[in-house]
Design a protein around this motif. Structure first.
Motif, PDB file in Angstrom:
ATOM      1  N   UNK A   9      71.307  31.017 -82.566  1.00 48.62           N
ATOM      2  CA  UNK A   9      72.017  32.226 -82.143  1.00 48.62           C
ATOM      3  C   UNK A   9      72.845  31.968 -80.886  1.00 48.62           C
ATOM      4  N   UNK A  10      74.064  32.480 -80.892  1.00 42.63           N
ATOM      5  CA  UNK A  10      74.898  32.502 -79.693  1.00 42.63           C
ATOM      6  C   UNK A  10      75.342  33.933 -79.462  1.00 42.63           C
ATOM      7  N   UNK A  11      75.404  34.339 -78.208  1.00 46.22           N
ATOM      8  CA  UNK A  11      75.711  35.719 -77.867  1.00 46.22           C
ATOM      9  C   UNK A  11      77.084  35.799 -77.213  1.00 46.22           C
ATOM     10  N   UNK A  12      77.922  36.668 -77.732  1.00 45.18           N
ATOM     11  CA  UNK A  12      79.223  36.908 -77.125  1.00 45.18           C
ATOM     12  C   UNK A  12      79.268  38.316 -76.556  1.00 45.18           C
ATOM     13  N   UNK A  13      79.723  38.447 -75.330  1.00 42.31           N
ATOM     14  CA  UNK A  13      79.697  39.752 -74.681  1.00 42.31           C
ATOM     15  C   UNK A  13      80.892  39.886 -73.745  1.00 42.31           C
ATOM     16  N   UNK A  14      81.390  41.104 -73.633  1.00 45.77           N
ATOM     17  CA  UNK A  14      82.508  41.381 -72.733  1.00 45.77           C
ATOM     18  C   UNK A  14      82.412  42.809 -72.236  1.00 45.77           C
ATOM     19  N   UNK A  74      63.924  31.340 -79.719  1.00 44.05           N
ATOM     20  CA  UNK A  74      63.543  29.938 -79.817  1.00 44.05           C
ATOM     21  C   UNK A  74      64.148  29.150 -78.657  1.00 44.05           C
ATOM     22  N   UNK A  75      65.411  29.436 -78.356  1.00 48.06           N
ATOM     23  CA  UNK A  75      66.103  28.722 -77.284  1.00 48.06           C
ATOM     24  C   UNK A  75      65.631  29.237 -75.930  1.00 48.06           C
ATOM     25  N   UNK A  80      72.526  30.788 -75.664  1.00 49.44           N
ATOM     26  CA  UNK A  80      73.718  30.694 -74.819  1.00 49.44           C
ATOM     27  C   UNK A  80      74.545  31.975 -74.866  1.00 49.44           C
ATOM     28  N   UNK A  81      75.018  32.391 -73.699  1.00 51.79           N
ATOM     29  CA  UNK A  81      75.784  33.626 -73.569  1.00 51.79           C
ATOM     30  C   UNK A  81      77.243  33.282 -73.296  1.00 51.79           C
ATOM     31  N   UNK A  82      78.114  33.747 -74.179  1.00 54.23           N
ATOM     32  CA  UNK A  82      79.551  33.582 -73.998  1.00 54.23           C
ATOM     33  C   UNK A  82      80.137  34.868 -73.447  1.00 54.23           C
ATOM     34  N   UNK A  83      80.891  34.753 -72.379  1.00 56.12           N
ATOM     35  CA  UNK A  83      81.566  35.915 -71.781  1.00 56.12           C
ATOM     36  C   UNK A  83      83.069  35.711 -71.929  1.00 56.12           C
ATOM     37  N   UNK A  84      83.718  36.701 -72.523  1.00 55.95           N
ATOM     38  CA  UNK A  84      85.157  36.637 -72.715  1.00 55.95           C
ATOM     39  C   UNK A  84      85.883  37.519 -71.725  1.00 55.95           C
ATOM     40  N   UNK A  85      86.933  36.987 -71.120  1.00 57.09           N
ATOM     41  CA  UNK A  85      87.719  37.756 -70.156  1.00 57.09           C
ATOM     42  C   UNK A  85      88.404  36.819 -69.190  1.00 57.09           C
TER      43      UNK A  85
END
Length: 283
Positions: A9-14, A74-75, A80-85
């Protein structure tokens, strides 16, 4: 999701930008400043929920008390958290504080300038910028030859602001352009293609397959290079995985190829599950 995907899983947030989405769900669409403050509190809560047995946080906009999130991911310590901006005063400072990956939106005037701003924010908070992966939102216009590329690019240029930082070319030309971006420090790409229209898969499946043959070729070449570098699992076939990527991620439909087509053999349920569960990179 991290549990059932075996830690993929990877998390994308903005901070949010499309007011229609807020209104559709019955939420108020506050000012940019308020959304940024809400985002700052939200990402802190997210990390606490991933790492604490019972999480407590009291903010101006959000508050939780002994909140439980089980099972844990699990991780570790969290996915990992991706932040867009790309806002230089606030958002990039939040990236420096909280992100595992920064996604630079398309339409920037200078990537080098934005990256330097991020580097300074990292220095200010005592963080090594090299611990942050860098990704780019990237419009790609792809064709089998120069004439086809230019024809497609005429339409793609209307996709502002994405086209201002987009790239165009044949598969080999695009690979070279991507390599130049990697040399700039970009390691991941959030790609969307200028001529992709999912609804055409249903109405004109044969034409869609012809139009996207260059994409399969591009994915195949990239995966072949990865295989040569020892980055793929032994059981991965670059060509079939390229077709699988196209069908699973982009088309979300079965192939119905013709006999002389390399994608004539439909992707099987076992292949789809194996791809979703394990991906194609070596552990």
């Amino acid at each position: 999701m991290d549990q059932i995907s075996n830690g993929r899983l990877e998390i994308g947030i903005g901070a949010g930008w499309m007011d229609e989405e807020y209104k559709a769900c019955g939420y108020e669409f506050p000012s940019m400043g308020t959304r940024l403050k809400q985002f700052e509190e939200g990402v802190q809560i997210l990390k606490l929920m991933f790492t604490e047995k019972r999480a407590t946080f009291k903010g101006r906009h959000y508050t939780i008390q002994d909140a439980i999130n089980s099972p844990k991911p699990v991780q570790q310590p969290h996915p990992p958290i991706t932040i867009g901006g790309s806002g230089e005063k606030v958002m990039l400072k939040l990236v420096a504080r909280f992100a595992n990956r920064w996604n630079c939106p398309a339409g920037y005037e200078s990537f080098e300038h934005k990256f330097n701003v991020l580097k300074q924010h990292c220095k200010d908070v005592g963080r090594d910028v090299n611990t942050i992966d860098v990704s780019e939102q990237l419009l790609v216009c792809i064709g089998q030859n120069d004439a086809e590329v230019e024809q497609k690019w005429k339409m793609a240029q209307g996709m502002k602001p994405f086209s201002t930082t987009g790239i165009k070319g044949t598969p080999k030309q695009l690979i070279e352009q991507l390599k130049k971006r990697v040399a700039m420090g970009i390691t991941t790409f959030t790609i969307f293609f200028s001529d992709f229209a999912p609804q055409l898969l249903i109405t004109h499946p044969a034409e869609v397959k012809v139009a996207h043959a260059p994409l399969v070729a591009l994915f195949t070449e990239l995966l072949t290079q990865a295989q040569a570098a020892g980055r793929l699992r032994p059981s991965v076939n670059p060509r079939r995985t390229a077709a699988l990527t196209m069908q699973t991620v982009m088309f979300t439909a079965q192939s119905s190829g013709v006999p002389d087509d390399e994608t004539a053999h439909p992707i099987t349920a076992d292949e789809v599950w194996d791809f979703c569960a394990l991906g194609f990179a070596k552990a």
